[in-house]
Design a protein around this motif. Structure first.
Motif, PDB file in Angstrom:
ATOM      1  N   GLU A   1      -0.707 -49.463 -51.888  1.00 46.69           N
ATOM      2  CA  GLU A   1      -0.052 -48.945 -53.090  1.00 46.69           C
ATOM      3  C   GLU A   1      -1.028 -48.900 -54.259  1.00 46.69           C
ATOM      4  OE1 GLU A   1       3.301 -51.431 -53.761  1.00 46.69           O
ATOM      5  OE2 GLU A   1       4.450 -50.651 -52.056  1.00 46.69           O
ATOM      6  N   VAL A   2      -1.862 -49.930 -54.376  1.00 47.77           N
ATOM      7  CA  VAL A   2      -2.864 -49.978 -55.444  1.00 47.77           C
ATOM      8  C   VAL A   2      -3.855 -48.832 -55.289  1.00 47.77           C
ATOM      9  CG1 VAL A   2      -4.820 -51.310 -56.331  1.00 47.77           C
ATOM     10  CG2 VAL A   2      -2.642 -52.440 -55.891  1.00 47.77           C
ATOM     11  N   MET A   3      -4.309 -48.613 -54.060  1.00 54.08           N
ATOM     12  CA  MET A   3      -5.235 -47.522 -53.794  1.00 54.08           C
ATOM     13  C   MET A   3      -4.611 -46.180 -54.166  1.00 54.08           C
ATOM     14  SD  MET A   3      -8.088 -46.262 -52.704  1.00 54.08           S
ATOM     15  CE  MET A   3      -8.751 -44.764 -51.956  1.00 54.08           C
ATOM     16  N   GLU A   4      -3.372 -45.986 -53.785  1.00 58.65           N
ATOM     17  CA  GLU A   4      -2.689 -44.726 -54.066  1.00 58.65           C
ATOM     18  C   GLU A   4      -2.583 -44.472 -55.567  1.00 58.65           C
ATOM     19  OE1 GLU A   4       1.435 -42.443 -52.748  1.00 58.65           O
ATOM     20  OE2 GLU A   4       1.353 -44.631 -52.735  1.00 58.65           O
ATOM     21  N   ALA A   5      -2.282 -45.522 -56.324  1.00 60.59           N
ATOM     22  CA  ALA A   5      -2.090 -45.369 -57.765  1.00 60.59           C
ATOM     23  C   ALA A   5      -3.393 -45.202 -58.531  1.00 60.59           C
ATOM     24  CB  ALA A   5      -1.337 -46.581 -58.317  1.00 60.59           C
TER      25      ALA A   5
ATOM     26  N   ASN B   1      -6.272 -43.493 -57.597  1.00 56.67           N
ATOM     27  CA  ASN B   1      -7.119 -42.319 -57.370  1.00 56.67           C
ATOM     28  C   ASN B   1      -6.346 -41.045 -57.657  1.00 56.67           C
ATOM     29  OD1 ASN B   1      -6.357 -40.877 -54.572  1.00 56.67           O
ATOM     30  ND2 ASN B   1      -6.111 -43.090 -54.289  1.00 56.67           N
ATOM     31  N   ALA B   2      -7.070 -40.052 -58.123  1.00 60.06           N
ATOM     32  CA  ALA B   2      -6.451 -38.809 -58.579  1.00 60.06           C
ATOM     33  C   ALA B   2      -5.773 -38.037 -57.453  1.00 60.06           C
ATOM     34  CB  ALA B   2      -7.506 -37.927 -59.257  1.00 60.06           C
ATOM     35  N   GLU B   3      -6.179 -38.273 -56.209  1.00 62.37           N
ATOM     36  CA  GLU B   3      -5.595 -37.563 -55.080  1.00 62.37           C
ATOM     37  C   GLU B   3      -4.318 -38.222 -54.571  1.00 62.37           C
ATOM     38  OE1 GLU B   3      -8.591 -36.861 -52.081  1.00 62.37           O
ATOM     39  OE2 GLU B   3     -10.137 -36.689 -53.620  1.00 62.37           O
ATOM     40  N   GLY B   4      -3.994 -39.408 -55.089  1.00 57.02           N
ATOM     41  CA  GLY B   4      -2.811 -40.121 -54.620  1.00 57.02           C
ATOM     42  C   GLY B   4      -2.896 -40.508 -53.167  1.00 57.02           C
ATOM     43  N   LEU B   5      -4.113 -40.782 -52.690  1.00 63.22           N
ATOM     44  CA  LEU B   5      -4.347 -41.069 -51.276  1.00 63.22           C
ATOM     45  C   LEU B   5      -4.243 -42.573 -51.015  1.00 63.22           C
ATOM     46  CD1 LEU B   5      -5.236 -39.649 -48.591  1.00 63.22           C
ATOM     47  CD2 LEU B   5      -7.558 -40.380 -49.148  1.00 63.22           C
ATOM     48  N   ALA B   6      -3.492 -42.942 -49.996  1.00 66.53           N
ATOM     49  CA  ALA B   6      -3.349 -44.343 -49.609  1.00 66.53           C
ATOM     50  C   ALA B   6      -3.815 -44.497 -48.173  1.00 66.53           C
ATOM     51  CB  ALA B   6      -1.913 -44.798 -49.769  1.00 66.53           C
ATOM     52  N   GLU B   7      -5.114 -44.566 -47.980  1.00 65.07           N
ATOM     53  CA  GLU B   7      -5.699 -44.724 -46.651  1.00 65.07           C
ATOM     54  C   GLU B   7      -6.797 -45.770 -46.705  1.00 65.07           C
ATOM     55  OE1 GLU B   7      -6.977 -41.192 -44.693  1.00 65.07           O
ATOM     56  OE2 GLU B   7      -5.173 -40.055 -45.208  1.00 65.07           O
ATOM     57  N   ILE B   8      -7.111 -46.322 -45.546  1.00 72.66           N
ATOM     58  CA  ILE B   8      -8.171 -47.315 -45.428  1.00 72.66           C
ATOM     59  C   ILE B   8      -9.470 -46.635 -45.036  1.00 72.66           C
ATOM     60  CG2 ILE B   8      -8.930 -49.382 -44.180  1.00 72.66           C
ATOM     61  CD1 ILE B   8      -5.945 -50.006 -43.716  1.00 72.66           C
ATOM     62  N   ASP B   9     -10.566 -47.082 -45.651  1.00 73.86           N
ATOM     63  CA  ASP B   9     -11.914 -46.613 -45.315  1.00 73.86           C
ATOM     64  C   ASP B   9     -12.086 -45.109 -45.468  1.00 73.86           C
ATOM     65  OD1 ASP B   9     -13.000 -49.116 -44.824  1.00 73.86           O
ATOM     66  OD2 ASP B   9     -12.347 -49.128 -42.738  1.00 73.86           O
ATOM     67  N   ARG B  10     -11.439 -44.540 -46.479  1.00 72.63           N
ATOM     68  CA  ARG B  10     -11.670 -43.146 -46.825  1.00 72.63           C
ATOM     69  C   ARG B  10     -11.926 -43.057 -48.320  1.00 72.63           C
ATOM     70  NH1 ARG B  10      -7.660 -37.916 -45.871  1.00 72.63           N
ATOM     71  NH2 ARG B  10      -8.889 -36.428 -47.106  1.00 72.63           N
ATOM     72  N   THR B  11     -13.023 -42.447 -48.687  1.00 66.23           N
ATOM     73  CA  THR B  11     -13.391 -42.345 -50.098  1.00 66.23           C
ATOM     74  C   THR B  11     -12.776 -41.101 -50.713  1.00 66.23           C
ATOM     75  OG1 THR B  11     -15.495 -43.474 -49.698  1.00 66.23           O
ATOM     76  CG2 THR B  11     -15.320 -42.196 -51.723  1.00 66.23           C
ATOM     77  N   THR B  12     -12.159 -41.287 -51.867  1.00 62.76           N
ATOM     78  CA  THR B  12     -11.661 -40.158 -52.646  1.00 62.76           C
ATOM     79  C   THR B  12     -12.547 -39.987 -53.869  1.00 62.76           C
ATOM     80  OG1 THR B  12     -10.209 -41.412 -54.133  1.00 62.76           O
ATOM     81  CG2 THR B  12      -9.335 -40.823 -51.965  1.00 62.76           C
ATOM     82  N   GLY B  13     -12.419 -38.873 -54.557  1.00 62.64           N
ATOM     83  CA  GLY B  13     -13.175 -38.662 -55.788  1.00 62.64           C
ATOM     84  C   GLY B  13     -14.640 -38.366 -55.539  1.00 62.64           C
ATOM     85  N   ASP B  14     -15.428 -38.544 -56.594  1.00 60.31           N
ATOM     86  CA  ASP B  14     -16.823 -38.134 -56.559  1.00 60.31           C
ATOM     87  C   ASP B  14     -17.691 -39.174 -57.257  1.00 60.31           C
ATOM     88  OD1 ASP B  14     -18.836 -35.789 -56.230  1.00 60.31           O
ATOM     89  OD2 ASP B  14     -19.020 -36.360 -58.342  1.00 60.31           O
TER      90      ASP B  14
END
Length: 222
Positions: free
Chosen positions: A170-174, A176-189
């Motif tokens: 839930e913390v990960m999802e909130a 990042n701008a993509e709203g992604l909640a996954e393990i070991d995947r980088t979002t953003g730049d």
């Protein structure tokens, strides 16, 4: 006690309160080094996370950690009993200012890592000082903007008793701008400072994740 391979340093925070820090310098000379501020919990000695610290140093980074208990009552943050987070946040800011002023440190490549309460300090410092290039929060959750701290790695042990994986997703999802909640995947730049990632160490709980080799590797590579 003596800190192996570390140099003791006395600083003052913005309130003029004395603070003991320990500096670990890489052996290689030459171009300015990247640097990392290591924030252990206030009840831990400078040796906490030393395996992690020495891995950063082995890879050419300068690392600074804290002696939050100091050698005198006036230096002991555990004796404050109130406003501890506010005072230790000023301590972290003082160390960041110290690093930014060193000629052998690359100010554009200064980062933060913290465990548990130290993770809260790292997150706070990364938000309050947005020039810090990367932050690693170990075994801690927090509400942060989607653009600060820059390049944020959430790192947790699978068996963390206080930060279950469901909460960290839930913390990960909130965060990042993509709203992604996954393990070991980088979002953003990374170039824009918006990178976010949730990494899980499969063999660690809350009390071992800062010492775990898998956590060390993930933190250093980030």
């Amino acid at each position: 006690y003596d800190v192996i391979d570390g140099k003791r340093l006395m600083l003052k925070n913005a309130r003029g309160m004395p603070l003991r820090a320990v500096v670990f310098e890489p052996a290689a000379a030459g171009a300015p080094h990247p640097a990392i501020v290591v924030c252990q919990p206030t009840n831990s000695p400078p040796e906490a996370g030393q395996a992690l610290i020495l891995e950063f140093v082995r890879r050419g980074m300068l690392a600074v950690t804290f002696d939050f208990r100091g050698a005198a009552p006036g230096e002991n943050r555990a004796l404050l009993r109130k406003n501890v987070l506010a005072v230790t946040a000023l301590d972290v800011a003082a160390v960041l200012d110290y690093l930014a002023g060193r000629a052998d440190v690359d100010r554009a490549r200064i980062g933060l890592i913290g465990h548990s309460v130290g993770g809260t300090l790292a997150l706070r410092a990364g938000v309050e000082q947005p020039w810090v290039r990367a932050t690693v929060a170990v075994g801690i959750a927090g509400d942060v903007p989607r653009n600060l701290p820059q390049n944020l790695l959430w790192l947790v042990g699978l068996y963390d008793e206080f930060r279950p994986l469901s909460e960290m997703l839930e913390v990960m999802e909130a965060s990042n701008a993509e709203g992604l909640a996954e393990i070991d995947r980088t979002t953003g730049d990374f170039a824009r400072g918006t990178a976010r990632r949730l990494a899980v160490t499969a063999t660690a709980d809350h009390f071992t994740e800062f010492l775990n080799h898998g956590a060390t590797v993930r933190a250093v590579e980030w």
